[in-house]
Design a protein around this motif. Structure first.
Motif, PDB file in Angstrom:
ATOM      1  N   ALA A   1      13.581  14.374  -4.600  1.00  0.00           N
ATOM      2  CA  ALA A   1      13.113  13.030  -4.954  1.00  0.00           C
ATOM      3  C   ALA A   1      13.444  12.026  -3.847  1.00  0.00           C
ATOM      4  CB  ALA A   1      13.736  12.590  -6.273  1.00  0.00           C
ATOM      5  N   THR A   2      14.628  12.155  -3.270  1.00  0.00           N
ATOM      6  CA  THR A   2      15.006  11.249  -2.183  1.00  0.00           C
ATOM      7  C   THR A   2      14.134  11.480  -0.955  1.00  0.00           C
ATOM      8  OG1 THR A   2      17.276  11.270  -3.013  1.00  0.00           O
ATOM      9  CG2 THR A   2      16.933  10.429  -0.799  1.00  0.00           C
ATOM     10  N   ARG A   3      13.866  12.751  -0.642  1.00  0.00           N
ATOM     11  CA  ARG A   3      13.014  13.043   0.520  1.00  0.00           C
ATOM     12  C   ARG A   3      11.605  12.499   0.314  1.00  0.00           C
ATOM     13  NH1 ARG A   3      15.164  18.332   0.550  1.00  0.00           N
ATOM     14  NH2 ARG A   3      13.161  19.129  -0.148  1.00  0.00           N
ATOM     15  N   TYR A   4      11.077  12.641  -0.894  1.00  0.00           N
ATOM     16  CA  TYR A   4       9.736  12.113  -1.170  1.00  0.00           C
ATOM     17  C   TYR A   4       9.721  10.591  -1.050  1.00  0.00           C
ATOM     18  CZ  TYR A   4       5.646  10.668  -3.833  1.00  0.00           C
ATOM     19  OH  TYR A   4       4.481  10.056  -4.236  1.00  0.00           O
ATOM     20  N   ASN A   5      10.720   9.932  -1.630  1.00  0.00           N
ATOM     21  CA  ASN A   5      10.778   8.466  -1.540  1.00  0.00           C
ATOM     22  C   ASN A   5      10.921   7.999  -0.097  1.00  0.00           C
ATOM     23  OD1 ASN A   5      10.616   8.475  -4.274  1.00  0.00           O
ATOM     24  ND2 ASN A   5      12.601   7.560  -4.671  1.00  0.00           N
ATOM     25  N   LEU A   6      11.689   8.760   0.698  1.00  0.00           N
ATOM     26  CA  LEU A   6      11.859   8.396   2.103  1.00  0.00           C
ATOM     27  C   LEU A   6      10.528   8.484   2.848  1.00  0.00           C
ATOM     28  CD1 LEU A   6      13.603   7.690   4.535  1.00  0.00           C
ATOM     29  CD2 LEU A   6      14.134  10.122   4.778  1.00  0.00           C
ATOM     30  N   ALA A   7       9.772   9.574   2.624  1.00  0.00           N
ATOM     31  CA  ALA A   7       8.476   9.714   3.282  1.00  0.00           C
ATOM     32  C   ALA A   7       7.513   8.621   2.832  1.00  0.00           C
ATOM     33  CB  ALA A   7       7.899  11.094   2.988  1.00  0.00           C
ATOM     34  N   LEU A   8       7.498   8.340   1.536  1.00  0.00           N
ATOM     35  CA  LEU A   8       6.619   7.296   1.023  1.00  0.00           C
ATOM     36  C   LEU A   8       7.008   5.933   1.587  1.00  0.00           C
ATOM     37  CD1 LEU A   8       4.389   6.324  -0.898  1.00  0.00           C
ATOM     38  CD2 LEU A   8       6.112   6.223  -2.714  1.00  0.00           C
ATOM     39  N   CYS A   9       8.299   5.680   1.689  1.00  0.00           N
ATOM     40  CA  CYS A   9       8.769   4.392   2.191  1.00  0.00           C
ATOM     41  C   CYS A   9       8.396   4.218   3.668  1.00  0.00           C
ATOM     42  CB  CYS A   9      10.279   4.287   2.001  1.00  0.00           C
ATOM     43  SG  CYS A   9      10.913   2.609   2.088  1.00  0.00           S
ATOM     44  N   LYS A  10       8.492   5.291   4.443  1.00  0.00           N
ATOM     45  CA  LYS A  10       8.082   5.212   5.841  1.00  0.00           C
ATOM     46  C   LYS A  10       6.596   4.898   5.959  1.00  0.00           C
ATOM     47  CE  LYS A  10      11.618   8.248   7.837  1.00  0.00           C
ATOM     48  NZ  LYS A  10      11.879   9.529   8.544  1.00  0.00           N
ATOM     49  N   TYR A  11       5.786   5.529   5.109  1.00  0.00           N
ATOM     50  CA  TYR A  11       4.348   5.256   5.118  1.00  0.00           C
ATOM     51  C   TYR A  11       4.072   3.803   4.737  1.00  0.00           C
ATOM     52  CZ  TYR A  11      -0.535   5.320   3.590  1.00  0.00           C
ATOM     53  OH  TYR A  11      -1.858   5.023   3.401  1.00  0.00           O
ATOM     54  N   GLN A  12       4.772   3.314   3.716  1.00  0.00           N
ATOM     55  CA  GLN A  12       4.572   1.925   3.289  1.00  0.00           C
ATOM     56  C   GLN A  12       5.017   0.938   4.363  1.00  0.00           C
ATOM     57  OE1 GLN A  12       6.823   2.027  -0.377  1.00  0.00           O
ATOM     58  NE2 GLN A  12       4.983   2.307  -1.614  1.00  0.00           N
ATOM     59  N   LEU A  13       6.111   1.275   5.072  1.00  0.00           N
ATOM     60  CA  LEU A  13       6.548   0.409   6.165  1.00  0.00           C
ATOM     61  C   LEU A  13       5.502   0.362   7.272  1.00  0.00           C
ATOM     62  CD1 LEU A  13       8.699  -1.315   7.550  1.00  0.00           C
ATOM     63  CD2 LEU A  13       9.746   0.792   8.399  1.00  0.00           C
ATOM     64  N   LYS A  14       4.909   1.515   7.595  1.00  0.00           N
ATOM     65  CA  LYS A  14       3.870   1.567   8.623  1.00  0.00           C
ATOM     66  C   LYS A  14       2.655   0.748   8.201  1.00  0.00           C
ATOM     67  CE  LYS A  14       1.248   4.859  11.414  1.00  0.00           C
ATOM     68  NZ  LYS A  14       0.979   6.304  11.659  1.00  0.00           N
ATOM     69  N   GLN A  15       2.271   0.869   6.915  1.00  0.00           N
ATOM     70  CA  GLN A  15       1.142   0.092   6.411  1.00  0.00           C
ATOM     71  C   GLN A  15       1.437  -1.402   6.446  1.00  0.00           C
ATOM     72  OE1 GLN A  15      -1.474   2.534   6.482  1.00  0.00           O
ATOM     73  NE2 GLN A  15      -2.128   1.176   4.852  1.00  0.00           N
ATOM     74  N   GLN A  16       2.674  -1.757   6.104  1.00  0.00           N
ATOM     75  CA  GLN A  16       3.055  -3.168   6.127  1.00  0.00           C
ATOM     76  C   GLN A  16       2.980  -3.720   7.546  1.00  0.00           C
ATOM     77  OE1 GLN A  16       7.250  -4.278   5.576  1.00  0.00           O
ATOM     78  NE2 GLN A  16       6.610  -5.592   3.875  1.00  0.00           N
ATOM     79  N   GLN A  17       3.496  -2.962   8.520  1.00  0.00           N
ATOM     80  CA  GLN A  17       3.427  -3.409   9.908  1.00  0.00           C
ATOM     81  C   GLN A  17       1.993  -3.521  10.393  1.00  0.00           C
ATOM     82  OE1 GLN A  17       5.837  -0.475  11.878  1.00  0.00           O
ATOM     83  NE2 GLN A  17       7.786  -1.449  11.296  1.00  0.00           N
ATOM     84  N   GLN A  18       1.126  -2.552   9.993  1.00  0.00           N
ATOM     85  CA  GLN A  18      -0.279  -2.605  10.386  1.00  0.00           C
ATOM     86  C   GLN A  18      -0.977  -3.808   9.764  1.00  0.00           C
ATOM     87  OE1 GLN A  18      -1.619  -0.620  12.610  1.00  0.00           O
ATOM     88  NE2 GLN A  18      -3.596  -1.664  12.502  1.00  0.00           N
ATOM     89  N   ASP A  19      -0.658  -4.078   8.488  1.00  0.00           N
ATOM     90  CA  ASP A  19      -1.270  -5.236   7.822  1.00  0.00           C
ATOM     91  C   ASP A  19      -0.837  -6.536   8.484  1.00  0.00           C
ATOM     92  OD1 ASP A  19      -2.476  -3.493   6.104  1.00  0.00           O
ATOM     93  OD2 ASP A  19      -0.986  -3.732   4.501  1.00  0.00           O
ATOM     94  N   ASN A  20       0.438  -6.618   8.843  1.00  0.00           N
ATOM     95  CA  ASN A  20       0.906  -7.827   9.519  1.00  0.00           C
ATOM     96  C   ASN A  20       0.223  -8.010  10.871  1.00  0.00           C
ATOM     97  OD1 ASN A  20       2.649  -8.307   7.403  1.00  0.00           O
ATOM     98  ND2 ASN A  20       4.388  -7.291   8.374  1.00  0.00           N
ATOM     99  N   LYS A  21       0.016  -6.879  11.589  1.00  0.00           N
ATOM    100  CA  LYS A  21      -0.643  -6.946  12.888  1.00  0.00           C
ATOM    101  C   LYS A  21      -2.101  -7.370  12.737  1.00  0.00           C
ATOM    102  CE  LYS A  21      -1.438  -4.191  17.059  1.00  0.00           C
ATOM    103  NZ  LYS A  21      -1.242  -2.859  17.686  1.00  0.00           N
ATOM    104  N   ASN A  22      -2.780  -6.807  11.722  1.00  0.00           N
ATOM    105  CA  ASN A  22      -4.177  -7.189  11.485  1.00  0.00           C
ATOM    106  C   ASN A  22      -4.285  -8.650  11.087  1.00  0.00           C
ATOM    107  OD1 ASN A  22      -4.934  -4.570  12.032  1.00  0.00           O
ATOM    108  ND2 ASN A  22      -4.958  -3.942   9.870  1.00  0.00           N
ATOM    109  N   GLN A  23      -3.323  -9.104  10.300  1.00  0.00           N
ATOM    110  CA  GLN A  23      -3.348 -10.501   9.876  1.00  0.00           C
ATOM    111  C   GLN A  23      -3.156 -11.435  11.064  1.00  0.00           C
ATOM    112  OE1 GLN A  23      -0.509 -11.374   6.872  1.00  0.00           O
ATOM    113  NE2 GLN A  23      -1.246 -13.439   6.491  1.00  0.00           N
ATOM    114  N   GLN A  24      -2.257 -11.041  11.987  1.00  0.00           N
ATOM    115  CA  GLN A  24      -2.063 -11.859  13.182  1.00  0.00           C
ATOM    116  C   GLN A  24      -3.300 -11.874  14.060  1.00  0.00           C
ATOM    117  OE1 GLN A  24       1.411 -10.284  15.089  1.00  0.00           O
ATOM    118  NE2 GLN A  24       2.829 -10.996  13.495  1.00  0.00           N
ATOM    119  N   ASN A  25      -3.963 -10.692  14.187  1.00  0.00           N
ATOM    120  CA  ASN A  25      -5.192 -10.641  14.984  1.00  0.00           C
ATOM    121  C   ASN A  25      -6.292 -11.482  14.364  1.00  0.00           C
ATOM    122  OD1 ASN A  25      -3.960  -8.932  16.808  1.00  0.00           O
ATOM    123  ND2 ASN A  25      -4.665  -7.063  15.778  1.00  0.00           N
TER     124      ASN A  25
END
Length: 581
Positions: A471-495
């Protein structure tokens, strides 16, 4: 005042008379046997080292030590400890509306739960201030008298529910009047009444009550919870059913901002609209900071003080005296034989009883934890929180109590407090699996708040301790994906913001060019219209001579235009080149 916390252990005192009866019987039997040998006076002269009173003193010491140990098991407690402290602060009474309309969910998770979260965060910022709590609906009563005990304030706050008052409605005036009379008698202290409501006052008189409070030097701050558009009132949380009126229509509850503003204005305070953002918390803290802080003297009441230490010291004294005192008259060298024969077993037994009494406090904390676990499994999370906090009062660094308290707070939606408890549990825990679960739950809370970087670090700490937790490994992978999406969304918003600025500037330039072109066309059209003759409808008013003059002038202008064109064609042509040709 003196009492025993566990008086059931006092029944063990019944063994003292039993031991006394056995000792008397053994002494009588021994005396009877000695008489068979000879006269007692003669035997005393033949055995000069035998002492008559030493056995009696040793038995008395033994009974005294056993009595002290039994009293320790019963946990004697003396009086109520009262300490006076001086500090600088304010006094605040919180009047919370718990009518059924506060169940509405137009403010997440509900109006009442959102209000609890705000008050909990406010109390977390208090240091030397006093706080009181009262609840009201159709009636009002004091839930917590004004105090500096913030832990109790949070405990009472978590137990608030609309079912506490059977008389429904909203009587704000009664709540303000009751709060005004709940402050201390100290002069010059900044006082505030924080009214948390949706403004649906059914009784009236709230504005007048706020004016009376202002005359007493009390500021009335109103927190309006909800939306002005309104929301249905759930019958029960999570049931999906809503309250209806007599005609079967769903009841809509809307925030009455006008009423809230009128009450705040009359009370000399401010009105704060509570919605789904955090701006209301900042406004409330700023409003309280403006109040006058004055040095106050506070009486701090604590529970009964444990007095088992004194009984323990007496028991140890009696045990040592019993061990040093021999039955025979002896010299100093013979006194070194402290643990011989039956004396060893008796002394060890008493030492075991002594060590048992030292674990009483730890056993009490475990009992509170068991009660909290039982309430938690019954989904009574507020009661479980209270039990875990009691366990922590007796054993502040108990990792199991800290971890369970974090779970109870998380189940109630008190995420900020739960984070602190899980962090402390991870620091204090020595069992690897429970420590890993503390980090896991900490990561879940951070991930819920979209704090993905902190959540990733917590999951990594959990996996370092327990790498096999899927469960911890799954949450860690999901959290990394969500962090990447958040960074991409912030970058798109700035652009988008940059592109939006450029497009806005280009559109402005295009609009300017279009306006210039349109102005030029309008000017040409006006010039053309000025060169044309007047409309025909004016001909009827024009004389024949004027008409002939206008016609001749037009013919002469046409001839001049043709002559200029012929002259221009005879001249050499000119060509304009673009400078970037």
């Amino acid at each position: 005042m003196f009492k025993f916390q566990d008086p059931q252990y006092l029944f063990l005192l019944a063994v003292i008379p039993v031991f006394l009866l056995i000792w008397i019987m053994m002494a009588y039997k021994r005396r009877k046997q000695m008489k068979k040998i000879g006269q007692l006076t003669l035997l005393a002269q033949l055995m000069p080292d035998v002492s008559v009173w030493r056995p009696r003193v040793k038995f008395l010491l033994f009974c005294s030590a056993l009595t002290m140990l039994i009293l320790m098991l019963a946990r004697p407690q003396m009086g109520t400890k009262i300490t006076k402290e001086k500090h600088s602060g304010i006094e605040t009474i919180i009047a919370m509306d718990i009518s059924n309309s506060m169940r509405a969910t137009d403010v997440a998770p509900s109006r009442l739960d959102r209000s609890k979260m705000m008050i909990e965060n406010m109390v977390d910022h208090f240091t030397d201030d006093k706080v009181g709590l009262l609840v009201f609906a159709g009636d009002a009563f004091v839930q917590l008298p004004i105090t500096s005990d913030y832990v109790s304030a949070k405990m009472f706050l978590g137990s608030i529910d609309p079912s506490m008052i059977s008389l429904q409605g909203t009587d704000i005036a009664r709540a303000i009047n009751m709060a005004s009379s709940s402050f201390t008698q100290q002069e010059g202290v900044g006082r505030a009444i924080i009214v948390i409501t949706d403004g649906e006052d059914h009784e009236g008189g709230a504005v007048e009550a706020a004016e009376e409070a202002r005359k007493k030097g009390i500021r009335v701050i109103v927190l309006g919870v909800g939306s002005t558009s309104g929301a249905p009132i759930p019958v029960k949380e999570g049931s999906g059913e809503y309250m209806t009126d007599n005609t079967g229509e769903v009841v809509m509850s809307a925030l009455n901002e006008r009423m809230c503003k009128d009450i705040a204005r009359a009370g000399g305070g401010s009105y704060i609209h509570v919605d789904n953002n955090s701006d209301a918390q900042r406004q409330l803290n700023n409003a309280l900071e403006d109040l006058t802080h004055k040095e106050m003297e506070t009486e701090i009441y604590s529970d009964y003080d444990e007095q088992f230490q004194a009984f323990g010291c007496l028991a140890i004294f009696f045990l040592i005296a019993d061990a040093l005192l021999l039955r025979r008259k002896n010299r100093f060298a013979r006194r070194l034989q402290l643990f011989s024969g039956r004396r060893t077993g008796k002394t060890m037994l008493l030492l075991i009883l002594l060590l048992t009494t030292l674990t009483v406090s730890a056993q009490e904390s475990r009992r509170d934890i068991r009660q909290g676990n039982k309430a938690f499994h019954q989904q009574n999370y507020a009661t479980a929180e209270t039990a875990y906090r009691k366990a922590l009062e007796k054993e502040p660094k108990n990792p199991q109590a800290l971890y369970n308290l974090g779970n109870a707070l998380m189940a109630q939606g008190k995420d900020s407090s739960a984070v602190r408890e899980f962090e402390e549990a991870a620091r204090q825990e020595t069992v690897p699996l429970r420590r890993a679960m503390s980090y896991h739950n900490l990561g879940v809370l951070c991930q819920k708040k979209q704090l993905f970087a902190e959540a990733i670090e917590a999951y990594k700490n959990a996996l370092r301790i327990d790498p096999t937790n899927d469960a911890t490994r799954y949450n860690l992978a999901l959290c990394k994906y969500q962090l990447k999406q958040q960074q991409q969304d912030n970058k798109n918003q700035q652009n988008q913001q940059k592109d939006g600025g450029k497009n806005k500037q280009q559109n402005k330039q295009d609009k300017q060019d279009k306006d210039d072109k349109q102005d030029k066309q309008d000017k040409q059209e006006n010039d053309k219209q000025n060169q044309q003759p007047q409309p025909r409808q004016q001909d009827k008013q024009m004389s024949k001579e004027n008409a002939e003059q206008l016609l001749n002038a037009a013919m002469q202008q046409e001839k001049d235009t043709q002559r200029k064109m012929k002259e221009a064609q005879k001249q050499p042509g000119k060509r304009q080149l673009d400078k970037n040709w």
